[in-house]
Design a protein around this motif. Sequence first.
Motif, mmCIF file in Angstrom:
data_model
loop_
_atom_site.group_PDB
_atom_site.id
_atom_site.type_symbol
_atom_site.label_atom_id
_atom_site.label_comp_id
_atom_site.label_asym_id
_atom_site.label_seq_id
_atom_site.Cartn_x
_atom_site.Cartn_y
_atom_site.Cartn_z
ATOM 1 N N ALA A 1 44.030 0.091 -10.665
ATOM 2 C CA ALA A 1 43.777 -1.171 -11.375
ATOM 3 C C ALA A 1 44.700 -2.273 -10.853
ATOM 4 O O ALA A 1 44.281 -3.426 -10.698
ATOM 5 C CB ALA A 1 43.963 -0.979 -12.877
ATOM 6 N N ARG A 2 45.947 -1.932 -10.540
ATOM 7 C CA ARG A 2 46.891 -2.918 -9.987
ATOM 8 C C ARG A 2 46.454 -3.377 -8.600
ATOM 9 O O ARG A 2 46.582 -4.546 -8.253
ATOM 10 C CB ARG A 2 48.306 -2.340 -9.897
ATOM 11 C CG ARG A 2 48.877 -1.875 -11.193
ATOM 12 C CD ARG A 2 49.243 -3.015 -12.068
ATOM 13 N NE ARG A 2 49.564 -2.512 -13.401
ATOM 14 C CZ ARG A 2 50.399 -3.079 -14.204
ATOM 15 N NH1 ARG A 2 51.015 -4.171 -13.847
ATOM 16 N NH2 ARG A 2 50.612 -2.592 -15.396
ATOM 17 N N ILE A 3 45.943 -2.445 -7.819
ATOM 18 C CA ILE A 3 45.466 -2.801 -6.479
ATOM 19 C C ILE A 3 44.277 -3.756 -6.589
ATOM 20 O O ILE A 3 44.205 -4.761 -5.880
ATOM 21 C CB ILE A 3 45.119 -1.534 -5.666
ATOM 22 C CG1 ILE A 3 46.406 -0.766 -5.343
ATOM 23 C CG2 ILE A 3 44.336 -1.885 -4.404
ATOM 24 C CD1 ILE A 3 46.195 0.635 -4.809
ATOM 25 N N THR A 4 43.364 -3.465 -7.502
ATOM 26 C CA THR A 4 42.223 -4.356 -7.735
ATOM 27 C C THR A 4 42.694 -5.732 -8.183
ATOM 28 O O THR A 4 42.202 -6.753 -7.700
ATOM 29 C CB THR A 4 41.283 -3.763 -8.800
ATOM 30 O OG1 THR A 4 40.806 -2.501 -8.352
ATOM 31 C CG2 THR A 4 40.115 -4.681 -9.084
ATOM 32 N N LEU A 5 43.650 -5.755 -9.091
ATOM 33 C CA LEU A 5 44.199 -7.025 -9.581
ATOM 34 C C LEU A 5 44.851 -7.804 -8.447
ATOM 35 O O LEU A 5 44.697 -9.023 -8.349
ATOM 36 C CB LEU A 5 45.206 -6.775 -10.705
ATOM 37 C CG LEU A 5 45.836 -8.001 -11.348
ATOM 38 C CD1 LEU A 5 44.763 -8.888 -11.988
ATOM 39 C CD2 LEU A 5 46.873 -7.584 -12.382
ATOM 40 N N SER A 6 45.544 -7.101 -7.561
ATOM 41 C CA SER A 6 46.205 -7.782 -6.440
ATOM 42 C C SER A 6 45.186 -8.415 -5.500
ATOM 43 O O SER A 6 45.433 -9.489 -4.949
ATOM 44 C CB SER A 6 47.109 -6.811 -5.678
ATOM 45 O OG SER A 6 46.345 -5.911 -4.907
ATOM 46 N N VAL A 7 44.048 -7.766 -5.318
ATOM 47 C CA VAL A 7 42.995 -8.345 -4.482
ATOM 48 C C VAL A 7 42.468 -9.620 -5.140
ATOM 49 O O VAL A 7 42.256 -10.637 -4.479
ATOM 50 C CB VAL A 7 41.848 -7.327 -4.260
ATOM 51 C CG1 VAL A 7 40.637 -7.982 -3.630
ATOM 52 C CG2 VAL A 7 42.334 -6.157 -3.419
ATOM 53 N N TYR A 8 42.298 -9.567 -6.454
ATOM 54 C CA TYR A 8 41.775 -10.722 -7.184
ATOM 55 C C TYR A 8 42.741 -11.913 -7.152
ATOM 56 O O TYR A 8 42.328 -13.036 -6.926
ATOM 57 C CB TYR A 8 41.460 -10.332 -8.633
ATOM 58 C CG TYR A 8 40.962 -11.473 -9.461
ATOM 59 C CD1 TYR A 8 39.639 -11.903 -9.352
ATOM 60 C CD2 TYR A 8 41.803 -12.146 -10.337
ATOM 61 C CE1 TYR A 8 39.175 -12.972 -10.099
ATOM 62 C CE2 TYR A 8 41.346 -13.218 -11.089
ATOM 63 C CZ TYR A 8 40.032 -13.623 -10.979
ATOM 64 O OH TYR A 8 39.575 -14.677 -11.714
ATOM 65 N N VAL A 9 44.020 -11.649 -7.398
ATOM 66 C CA VAL A 9 44.984 -12.754 -7.467
ATOM 67 C C VAL A 9 45.622 -13.081 -6.115
ATOM 68 O O VAL A 9 46.343 -14.064 -5.997
ATOM 69 C CB VAL A 9 46.098 -12.488 -8.517
ATOM 70 C CG1 VAL A 9 45.526 -12.395 -9.894
ATOM 71 C CG2 VAL A 9 46.915 -11.274 -8.172
ATOM 72 N N GLY A 10 45.379 -12.247 -5.113
ATOM 73 C CA GLY A 10 45.902 -12.520 -3.784
ATOM 74 C C GLY A 10 47.387 -12.247 -3.630
ATOM 75 O O GLY A 10 48.043 -12.842 -2.784
ATOM 76 N N LYS A 11 47.932 -11.370 -4.424
ATOM 77 C CA LYS A 11 49.354 -11.021 -4.346
ATOM 78 C C LYS A 11 49.499 -9.611 -3.784
ATOM 79 O O LYS A 11 48.543 -8.855 -3.714
ATOM 80 C CB LYS A 11 50.013 -11.093 -5.732
ATOM 81 C CG LYS A 11 49.933 -12.449 -6.375
ATOM 82 C CD LYS A 11 50.764 -13.468 -5.634
ATOM 83 C CE LYS A 11 50.625 -14.828 -6.295
ATOM 84 N NZ LYS A 11 51.186 -15.885 -5.548
ATOM 85 N N GLY A 12 50.719 -9.239 -3.424
ATOM 86 C CA GLY A 12 50.989 -7.956 -2.812
ATOM 87 C C GLY A 12 50.691 -6.763 -3.704
ATOM 88 O O GLY A 12 51.243 -6.642 -4.796
ATOM 89 N N ALA A 13 49.823 -5.910 -3.234
ATOM 90 C CA ALA A 13 49.427 -4.737 -3.998
ATOM 91 C C ALA A 13 50.601 -3.787 -4.200
ATOM 92 O O ALA A 13 50.811 -3.270 -5.304
ATOM 93 C CB ALA A 13 48.281 -4.011 -3.296
ATOM 94 N N LEU A 14 51.364 -3.556 -3.148
ATOM 95 C CA LEU A 14 52.479 -2.612 -3.238
ATOM 96 C C LEU A 14 53.497 -3.062 -4.279
ATOM 97 O O LEU A 14 53.981 -2.262 -5.082
ATOM 98 C CB LEU A 14 53.149 -2.441 -1.870
ATOM 99 C CG LEU A 14 54.287 -1.424 -1.817
ATOM 100 C CD1 LEU A 14 53.784 -0.037 -2.225
ATOM 101 C CD2 LEU A 14 54.898 -1.384 -0.436
ATOM 102 N N ALA A 15 53.785 -4.362 -4.294
ATOM 103 C CA ALA A 15 54.741 -4.883 -5.272
ATOM 104 C C ALA A 15 54.226 -4.694 -6.695
ATOM 105 O O ALA A 15 54.976 -4.295 -7.592
ATOM 106 C CB ALA A 15 55.003 -6.359 -5.008
ATOM 107 N N MET A 16 52.951 -4.948 -6.907
ATOM 108 C CA MET A 16 52.377 -4.792 -8.248
ATOM 109 C C MET A 16 52.403 -3.331 -8.693
ATOM 110 O O MET A 16 52.687 -3.042 -9.856
ATOM 111 C CB MET A 16 50.956 -5.333 -8.299
ATOM 112 C CG MET A 16 50.889 -6.827 -8.188
ATOM 113 S SD MET A 16 49.198 -7.390 -8.344
ATOM 114 C CE MET A 16 49.394 -8.473 -9.743
#
Length: 164
Positions: A110-125
């Motif tokens: 879910a965090r990885i999906t959110l990172s794609v949506y908001v354009g922020k780093g997936a690993l950090a999230m």
Amino acid sequence: MNQIRQITEIGILTAMITILGAIKIPNLVPGIEFQLSAPLAVAICAVFGFKKYIISGCLSSLIGLALGTQTLLSVAIAMQFRLIVGFILWICHNHMASIVISGPIASALARITLSVYVGKGALAMVMLAVPGMIFTALAAPVMVKVFKKVVSMAEHSVPRKLLR
């Protein structure tokens, strides 16, 4: 009588998800707090089954939208979490190992999906969610045992002929 019990269970489970979903573990980055309802959700799916789990989760999301405590984005992320947890528990037949790992895996995806949506780093999230994932992995099995005990006690306290 069985329908009354099912409706009552769904109502109670919905209330529990809604209340614990409003309580979050704070994080360094606003917007990616960790909901305390994650281990509860895993336990509900494992003990009460996917149908009651998804109905309760959807009702909880509707309540959150109506109260203004959730956005469409947060509901979409929660639904993804719910579907992944349900899929993992179904594939692994509710074994204790799947109860431990399903929440953290669903959270990470879910965090990885959110990172794609908001354009922020997936690993950090994902890394920022690790404390919540650990909490979910530890708390979900405990909640499963509590729910199983409650369900067992409820089944023994009601005469069998009333449950038919």
